[in-house]
Design a protein around this motif. Structure first.
Motif, PDB file in Angstrom:
ATOM      1  N   THR A 167       0.817  -1.211   0.000  1.00 58.17           N
ATOM      2  CA  THR A 167       0.000   0.000   0.000  1.00 58.17           C
ATOM      3  C   THR A 167       0.854   1.265   0.000  1.00 58.17           C
ATOM      4  OG1 THR A 167      -0.141  -0.022   2.425  1.00 58.17           O
ATOM      5  CG2 THR A 167      -1.891  -1.146   1.197  1.00 58.17           C
ATOM      6  N   SER A 263      -8.370  -1.278   0.880  1.00 60.62           N
ATOM      7  CA  SER A 263      -7.493  -1.831   1.920  1.00 60.62           C
ATOM      8  C   SER A 263      -7.733  -1.085   3.221  1.00 60.62           C
ATOM      9  CB  SER A 263      -6.022  -1.700   1.519  1.00 60.62           C
ATOM     10  OG  SER A 263      -5.741  -2.402   0.338  1.00 60.62           O
ATOM     11  N   GLY A 265      -6.358  -1.231   7.560  1.00 63.23           N
ATOM     12  CA  GLY A 265      -5.396  -1.898   8.424  1.00 63.23           C
ATOM     13  C   GLY A 265      -5.050  -1.106   9.664  1.00 63.23           C
ATOM     14  N   THR A 782      -2.830  -5.631   7.441  1.00 65.09           N
ATOM     15  CA  THR A 782      -3.608  -4.976   6.386  1.00 65.09           C
ATOM     16  C   THR A 782      -4.497  -5.999   5.701  1.00 65.09           C
ATOM     17  OG1 THR A 782      -1.772  -3.443   5.981  1.00 65.09           O
ATOM     18  CG2 THR A 782      -3.492  -3.573   4.302  1.00 65.09           C
TER      19      THR A 782
END
Length: 789
Positions: A167, A263, A265, A782
């Motif tokens: 990421t 995503s 996390g 994540t």
């Protein structure tokens, strides 16, 4: 500086061995009345077709195309043959080949009717060597395969980044042998390590892109890491003596396809990306692809955050079968607290970051004291097929990146106190790169030549307006109320009496011409020769308050490059050697008034490359000698002399393997020995601090099921290692950074319509630091879900 004798002997020995082997091999080949069928298989969009099953019909002979799309059948009796090409899920294609005594070699060029993207999907589903795609037109500015190239380079593909749930840009470099922990500077820009030299991220799609801000990975097709001094083809401004990093962006293709990904996390990470590709007309001559990203997260420390967006459209238009236009744009904005940077106290007792005892989870920053960044990259390309042998490539690249606001630096005063320094800055960069290349592939008699000849005009300008204020010293072990009082409300008034500087910090032009030729002496022996002439003009630093300029100078440099490759097993095993040159422009003059010459770096390297369907590997030894380094003049105070030298030598290994269906391995190991061999007395014989750890290793192992009800389910595990390194390293003071071993793991489920992934970085919450003594993330988890259409 004299190149070490052992390396010279190794390089000459390789060349001599090749020359002795060739006549014997040629004589042996002529003594047999058999023939060869070989060829290259490509997709409809011209990419190498790896992993294609190739079979001679009505025989038991079969093989698989390598990463270059190549195949070969040897020792075949004269006659007619039908060659069959097949890939799971697609129709079989055939081609006819004829072997006679007069023409014992049948050379086929086959194009299969599906795109490279479809081929990638088949390789994934069939469990092939998914991460071994190393073919590139940028590395040598012409289409030659990895096995034909005497230079060493690594590639990090988007497929590998997806599997690792990457990421942020810096996490991708875990897969690059010797890159180390990224050094993130004030504006968010990244510098990594290559062969013992600090190497910034300045190249995009093979040309200059002076991006001095954070890079979002959403638009990356791959990252190419080109090893060794590379000024011959890329110039001194874009490459270090250790190499360069090339960001290759995603380009349009000829089918409608897309994906949307989210995503989330640790530390409030939220990231939304989209990748949409579509043809714009019926004949698919106009294509559009758009990548976007929205990203926000906070630091694991008490203060620190990052928020950014990216919009990256890419448009291509095939005017006809000879002319193709491409416009590729990136625009992004970024807001963040500046990365931690710490300067240790030279008179303290602490000699390492662990001895210092700086609290790991305290940032000594504040979220109100932040900066905003902005960047755009515009890349335009015109490709015109002049003839079957020659192509014209015209490229224009325009960039702007800036950082505006407040950044913080920490200076250790004693073993228990530090001082915060705040800088208020406005710091934009403007870059332009124009290239015109002519790329040829032709024969002179029996000898095949592949050549690129071009000109390059590059300019870079930066202005700077800033001031700094120092805060009172605080006890970093027990900071108390002083820690809470560090905020913008308290700091901003201090700049009312601060002295600002306003000047043009960089203003330079480079005019270059270069040529490179790869000559096939035989079908197995290749030689490369390249040369660049570079005229550099630095217009100096301009101070508008006094209407004066200082430091203007001009320099001219020549940069040669030579290489030799011999394929012991055609397209599968090769030995190589190279001589490569880099240079760096130097301002000023000595006591006698002699202007300084550019620094020069000369590399000798030898090694071996493997490229089988199940394993791709490179092993090499290099020796880089740097000359014309300036050092203090022992006879004249405040002057320098230019007789300093530096040495960087070492060993590199990279293996990308697919030992069993569904099992993929990416591994690397580097050893680097760097030192100043003639320099100021305080550092002579010492390792440069920017060289990073002498030993580094990386590993990623993943396995996915390729059959059954759970097909697409997989797991991954790996990590990185770095030995002890230095933040300061002189005769009177050294400050060390401890070794680190960071372990990661993932689990994923990849289907044609969706993908789910879960990644854990730094499983053991190892404490480790960058060269700037920035504490790195502990355990970070994540999760990702991607919808494909």
């Amino acid at each position: 500086m004299i190149v070490p004798l052992i390396l010279k002997k190794s390089f000459l020995s390789i060349s001599l061995t090749i020359l002795l082997i060739i006549p014997a091999l040629t004589a042996n080949a002529q003594s047999h009345q058999t023939g060869v069928i070989k060829g290259i298989v490509t997709t409809i969009d011209g990419a190498p077709a790896q992993g294609i099953a190739v079979k001679l019909k009505n025989t038991s002979k079969g093989t698989i195309t390598n990463t270059n799309g190549g195949f070969e059948f040897k020792n075949l009796p004269s006659g007619s043959y039908t060659v069959e090409f097949s890939m799971m899920g697609y129709e079989t294609s055939t081609a006819d080949a004829l072997i006679t005594e007069a023409k014992p070699t049948a050379d086929l060029s086959v194009q299969l009717d599906f795109s490279s993207r479809k081929l990638d999907e088949v390789i994934i589903s069939s469990g092939g060597n998914r991460f071994a795609k190393k073919e590139s037109d940028d590395v040598s500015k012409m289409p030659i395969s990895n096995m034909e190239n005497p230079q060493v380079y690594s590639v990090v593909s988007k497929e590998l980044m997806k599997e690792q749930v990457v990421t942020d840009y810096n996490s991708a470099f875990k897969n690059v042998p010797g890159a180390g922990i990224a050094e993130v500077r004030n504006q968010g820009r990244t510098t990594s390590i290559s062969r013992g030299f600090a190497t910034p991220q300045l190249v995009r799609n093979g040309v200059g892109s002076f991006t001095y801000s954070t890079i979002d990975p959403a638009n990356l097709e791959r990252i190419e890491v080109i090893k060794g001094p590379s000024a011959t083809l890329f110039g001194s401004t874009l490459s270090s003596f250790g190499g360069l990093f090339n960001r290759v962006t995603k380009k349009p293709f000829d089918t409608f396809k897309g994906e949307i990904s989210f995503s989330a996390g640790s530390w409030d990470l939220n990231r939304l990306t989209a990748d949409i590709n579509t043809p714009l007309n019926a004949d698919k001559s106009a294509l559009l692809r758009i990548n976007t990203a929205l990203h926000s997260e906070r630091s694991f420390q008490d203060a620190g955050f990052a928020r950014n967006f990216l919009i990256a459209p890419s448009f291509s238009y095939a005017v006809n079968d000879r002319l193709t236009l491409l416009l590729d744009v990136e625009f992004s904005g970024y807001k963040s607290v500046s990365p931690m940077r710490v300067t240790p106290a030279t008179k303290g007792k602490a000699r390492s970051i662990t001895e210092l005892g700086l609290p790991y989870k305290l940032s000594f920053a504040n979220n109100t004291i932040n900066y905003a960044g902005q960047q755009y990259n515009v890349f335009g390309q015109i490709k015109y097929k002049l003839s079957p042998q020659w192509t014209s490539q015209t490229i224009v690249s325009r960039t702007r990146s800036s950082a505006d606001g407040y950044v913080v630096g920490l200076t250790i005063l004693t073993d228990s106190t530090l001082r915060q320094t705040v800088t208020n800055q406005d710091y934009p960069y403007y870059g332009t790169d124009f290239q015109q290349n002519f790329i040829g592939d032709f024969h002179l008699g029996p000898l095949r030549n592949r050549i690129v000849a071009g000109i390059d005009v590059y300019s870079l300008r930066a202005t700077r307006n800033d001031a700094s204020v120092n805060m009172p010293a605080i006890n970093f072990k027990k900071p108390g109320n002083a820690y809470n009082n560090f905020n913008l409300t308290k700091v901003a008034p201090l700049f009312s009496t601060a002295t600002f500087t306003n000047f043009t910090s960089i203003n330079e032009r480079t005019y270059s011409a270069y040529a490179s030729d790869v000559l096939n002496i035989t079908d197995r022996l290749l030689a490369m020769a390249s040369l660049r002439i570079d005229r550099y003009s630095n217009l100096g630093t301009y101070f508008p308050n006094t209407d004066s300029t200082a430091g203007a100078f001009k320099q001219t440099a020549l940069s040669p490059k030579f290489g030799i490759v011999y394929q012991i097993v055609k397209d599968k095993v090769s030995i190589f050697g190279n001589y490569m040159n880099g240079f760096s422009n130097v301002s000023g003059s000595d006591f006698a008034g002699n202007t300084f010459k550019p620094n020069q770096a000369n590399q000798f390297e030898g090694g071996v490359k493997l490229d089988y369907s199940f394993v791709t590997a490179t092993l090499s030894y290099y020796d880089i000698s740097v000359t014309n380094v300036t050092r203090d003049d022992p006879d004249h105070v405040n002057f320098s002399i230019q007789d300093g030298t530096q040495l960087s030598k070492g060993f590199e290994a990279e293996i990308i393997a697919n030992p069993a269906p569904g099992l993929n391995i990416v591994a690397g190991y580097t050893y680097n020995d760097s030192k100043y061999t003639k320099s100021n007395e305080s550092i002579q014989g010492y390792r440069p601090t920017t060289a990073g750890p002498p030993r580094m290793a990386n590993l990623w192992i993943s396995y996915r099921l390729i059959k059954g009800a759970a097909k697409g389910l997989g797991i991954g595990f790996g990590g990185i290692y770095g030995s002890e390194s230095f933040q300061s390293n002189t005769k009177t003071f050294s400050f060390t950074i401890p070794s680190y071993t960071v372990l990661d793991a993932s689990v994923f489920y990849d289907k044609p319509k969706f993908r789910i992934g879960l990644k854990a970085d730094n499983l053991t919450s190892e404490k480790y630091w960058s060269y700037r003594l920035a504490a790195q993330n502990p355990l970070k988890v994540t999760g990702n879900i991607t919808f494909k259409f």
